[in-house]
Design a protein around this motif. Structure first.
Motif, mmCIF file in Angstrom:
data_model
loop_
_atom_site.group_PDB
_atom_site.id
_atom_site.type_symbol
_atom_site.label_atom_id
_atom_site.label_comp_id
_atom_site.label_asym_id
_atom_site.label_seq_id
_atom_site.Cartn_x
_atom_site.Cartn_y
_atom_site.Cartn_z
ATOM 1 N N PRO A 28 0.834 -1.202 0.000
ATOM 2 C CA PRO A 28 0.000 0.000 0.000
ATOM 3 C C PRO A 28 0.870 1.253 0.000
ATOM 4 C CG PRO A 28 0.097 -0.955 2.187
ATOM 5 C CD PRO A 28 0.748 -1.948 1.267
ATOM 6 N N VAL A 29 0.337 2.344 -0.509
ATOM 7 C CA VAL A 29 1.072 3.602 -0.501
ATOM 8 C C VAL A 29 1.375 3.981 0.943
ATOM 9 C CG1 VAL A 29 0.947 6.068 -1.042
ATOM 10 C CG2 VAL A 29 0.005 4.388 -2.641
ATOM 11 N N PRO A 30 2.634 4.315 1.253
ATOM 12 C CA PRO A 30 2.995 4.623 2.638
ATOM 13 C C PRO A 30 2.362 5.929 3.112
ATOM 14 C CG PRO A 30 4.790 5.188 1.177
ATOM 15 C CD PRO A 30 3.778 4.456 0.340
ATOM 16 N N HIS A 69 9.465 11.452 -5.640
ATOM 17 C CA HIS A 69 8.776 10.253 -5.162
ATOM 18 C C HIS A 69 7.587 10.652 -4.297
ATOM 19 C CE1 HIS A 69 11.998 6.897 -5.722
ATOM 20 N NE2 HIS A 69 12.166 7.855 -6.627
ATOM 21 N N TYR A 70 7.804 11.621 -3.415
ATOM 22 C CA TYR A 70 6.724 12.064 -2.529
ATOM 23 C C TYR A 70 5.507 12.531 -3.312
ATOM 24 C CZ TYR A 70 4.127 15.413 0.325
ATOM 25 O OH TYR A 70 3.122 16.118 0.945
ATOM 26 N N LEU A 71 5.715 13.376 -4.313
ATOM 27 C CA LEU A 71 4.575 13.893 -5.081
ATOM 28 C C LEU A 71 3.898 12.797 -5.892
ATOM 29 C CD1 LEU A 71 5.799 17.399 -6.323
ATOM 30 C CD2 LEU A 71 4.212 16.859 -4.473
ATOM 31 N N ARG A 72 4.672 11.856 -6.376
ATOM 32 C CA ARG A 72 4.077 10.746 -7.136
ATOM 33 C C ARG A 72 3.224 9.869 -6.217
ATOM 34 N NH1 ARG A 72 7.656 9.748 -12.160
ATOM 35 N NH2 ARG A 72 8.922 11.640 -12.186
ATOM 36 N N LEU A 73 3.690 9.672 -4.992
ATOM 37 C CA LEU A 73 2.901 8.919 -4.019
ATOM 38 C C LEU A 73 1.670 9.708 -3.580
ATOM 39 C CD1 LEU A 73 5.820 7.514 -1.826
ATOM 40 C CD2 LEU A 73 4.381 6.213 -3.405
ATOM 41 N N LEU A 74 1.828 11.014 -3.449
ATOM 42 C CA LEU A 74 0.718 11.866 -3.039
ATOM 43 C C LEU A 74 -0.418 11.829 -4.052
ATOM 44 C CD1 LEU A 74 -0.360 13.997 -1.023
ATOM 45 C CD2 LEU A 74 0.839 15.738 -2.380
ATOM 46 N N ARG A 75 -0.056 11.701 -5.324
ATOM 47 C CA ARG A 75 -1.095 11.611 -6.354
ATOM 48 C C ARG A 75 -1.891 10.312 -6.239
ATOM 49 N NH1 ARG A 75 2.863 14.441 -9.606
ATOM 50 N NH2 ARG A 75 3.739 12.500 -10.448
ATOM 51 N N MET A 76 -1.283 9.304 -5.635
ATOM 52 C CA MET A 76 -1.986 8.040 -5.426
ATOM 53 C C MET A 76 -2.844 8.068 -4.164
ATOM 54 S SD MET A 76 0.967 5.211 -6.229
ATOM 55 C CE MET A 76 2.048 5.335 -7.650
ATOM 56 N N ASP A 77 -2.304 8.689 -3.113
ATOM 57 C CA ASP A 77 -3.004 8.650 -1.820
ATOM 58 C C ASP A 77 -2.690 9.922 -1.038
ATOM 59 O OD1 ASP A 77 -4.026 8.102 0.706
ATOM 60 O OD2 ASP A 77 -3.543 5.970 0.572
ATOM 61 N N ASP A 79 -3.163 10.619 1.956
ATOM 62 C CA ASP A 79 -2.820 10.430 3.364
ATOM 63 C C ASP A 79 -1.358 10.751 3.665
ATOM 64 O OD1 ASP A 79 -5.384 9.722 3.969
ATOM 65 O OD2 ASP A 79 -5.007 7.559 4.102
ATOM 66 N N ILE A 80 -0.502 10.715 2.640
ATOM 67 C CA ILE A 80 0.913 10.997 2.864
ATOM 68 C C ILE A 80 1.200 12.498 2.893
ATOM 69 C CG2 ILE A 80 1.667 11.027 0.441
ATOM 70 C CD1 ILE A 80 4.171 9.495 1.316
ATOM 71 N N LYS A 81 0.237 13.322 2.587
ATOM 72 C CA LYS A 81 0.428 14.769 2.490
ATOM 73 C C LYS A 81 1.038 15.336 3.777
ATOM 74 C CE LYS A 81 -1.939 19.139 1.465
ATOM 75 N NZ LYS A 81 -0.959 19.521 0.433
ATOM 76 N N GLY A 82 2.157 16.040 3.602
ATOM 77 C CA GLY A 82 2.832 16.667 4.726
ATOM 78 C C GLY A 82 3.707 15.752 5.553
ATOM 79 N N HIS A 83 3.747 14.481 5.191
ATOM 80 C CA HIS A 83 4.536 13.520 5.959
ATOM 81 C C HIS A 83 5.770 13.095 5.163
ATOM 82 C CE1 HIS A 83 1.376 13.383 8.910
ATOM 83 N NE2 HIS A 83 0.496 13.086 7.974
ATOM 84 N N ASN A 84 6.497 14.075 4.677
ATOM 85 C CA ASN A 84 7.707 13.855 3.880
ATOM 86 C C ASN A 84 8.881 14.543 4.561
ATOM 87 O OD1 ASN A 84 6.218 16.255 3.261
ATOM 88 N ND2 ASN A 84 7.570 16.643 1.525
ATOM 89 N N SER A 85 9.756 13.771 5.171
ATOM 90 C CA SER A 85 10.906 14.312 5.906
ATOM 91 C C SER A 85 12.187 14.059 5.129
ATOM 92 C CB SER A 85 11.007 13.662 7.290
ATOM 93 O OG SER A 85 9.855 13.925 8.059
ATOM 94 N N ASN A 86 13.098 15.025 5.192
ATOM 95 C CA ASN A 86 14.375 14.895 4.499
ATOM 96 C C ASN A 86 15.501 15.021 5.515
ATOM 97 O OD1 ASN A 86 16.634 15.094 2.806
ATOM 98 N ND2 ASN A 86 15.415 16.025 1.165
ATOM 99 N N LEU A 87 16.162 13.922 5.788
ATOM 100 C CA LEU A 87 17.265 13.892 6.743
ATOM 101 C C LEU A 87 18.625 13.852 6.053
ATOM 102 C CD1 LEU A 87 15.829 11.344 9.349
ATOM 103 C CD2 LEU A 87 15.593 13.844 9.302
#
Length: 277
Positions: A28-30, A69-77, A79-87
């Motif tokens: 499933p989309v994370p 990758h984040y935006l491509r996943l966001l287009r699918m679901d 729920d990932i919106k705003g939950h993208n961290s860059n360490l």
């Protein structure tokens, strides 16, 4: 980013591919994701003068031009919106990966991208490059800790770009050569860029071979984790990027166009996410 596949690399890619076979069932989309690595993943110099531009990261960025990758996943679901961290951090080497993993574990991500190794090779002299065995040990330890700390996490490991390709596309550009010299940028590869002396030709070949070895070891480390880890099969290394995809701030890091290429080359070779739509 990235050069022509030599016969040796072709053999390496066979090994990489064996560890990157697609799972029979799509995950499933994370709901959360984290980017780990060095200045490439931090988007360094992709939007300004010697700053990290995380919004333009190929992995976790939110800039539409890059289509990460984040935006491509966001287009699918959503729920990932705003939950993208860059360490990811400029200058990071494989020695820093465990520290990033420890921070990532606290975030409990469902998806993590890793691109590390360019700075292990981009040192002052060949002698200072991270030994291949040490690089592998560090990746094994970091990836194992990540999987133990976040059971079920999906991990994508990108190959390190071909540093010799950067020399090829920039060596005839006087401005690029000036930046490389004044900034002391990746001297192991980029020192004496116009020289055709045997010693310099062989030095560049050895640095490239070291990057290839890092990519092989990273892919094997990923494969040891089974279907929860994917690699790009050497796609980033083999991509023949141009100077138009390199930042004019340093003639070393990917600009927004280069970051977009990284996103394209990696995402399509990663997981077949289950689109809930």
């Amino acid at each position: 980013m990235i050069g022509r596949l030599s016969p040796l690399l072709g053999a390496v890619v066979v090994v990489l591919g064996s560890g990157a076979a697609q799972a029979t069932s799509a995950p499933p989309v994370p709901a959360t994701m984290v980017a780990l690595g060095d200045s490439i993943s931090s988007g360094f110099n992709a939007c300004g003068w010697y700053v990290s531009c995380t919004s333009r990261s190929w992995s976790a960025g939110d800039n539409l031009e890059v289509s990460s990758h984040y935006l491509r996943l966001l287009r699918m679901d959503r729920d990932i919106k705003g939950h993208n961290s860059n360490l990811a951090a400029p200058g990071a080497t494989s020695a820093d990966l465990m520290g990033q993993v420890r921070r990532a574990i606290d975030l409990k991500p469902g998806y993590v991208t890793v691109l590390i190794g360019a700075q292990d090779a981009c040192v002052r002299t060949e002698r200072e490059m991270t030994p291949v065995a040490v690089y592998r040990q560090r990746l094994d330890q970091a990836l194992t800790a990540l999987h133990e700390g976040v059971p079920g996490v999906r991990v994508f490991v990108s190959s390190v770009p071909d540093l010799r390709r950067l020399w090829q596309v920039g060596k005839d550009n006087a401005i690029a050569r000036t930046f490389w010299a004044l900034g002391r940028i990746c001297p192991a590869m980029l020192a004496e860029p116009t020289s055709v002396k045997r010693a310099d030709v062989e030095r560049r070949a050895r640095v490239r071979a070291r990057v290839m070895a890092y990519n092989r070891e990273a892919a094997e480390a990923c494969a040891s984790l089974g279907e929860s880890c994917r690699t790009d099969g050497g796609a980033v290394f083999s991509y023949r990027y141009t100077l138009d995809q390199i930042s004019r701030w340093d003639y070393f890091h990917p600009n927004a166009a280069g970051q977009r290429v990284l996103a394209e080359q990696t995402f399509k070779r990663g997981f077949d996410w289950l689109d809930p739509r």
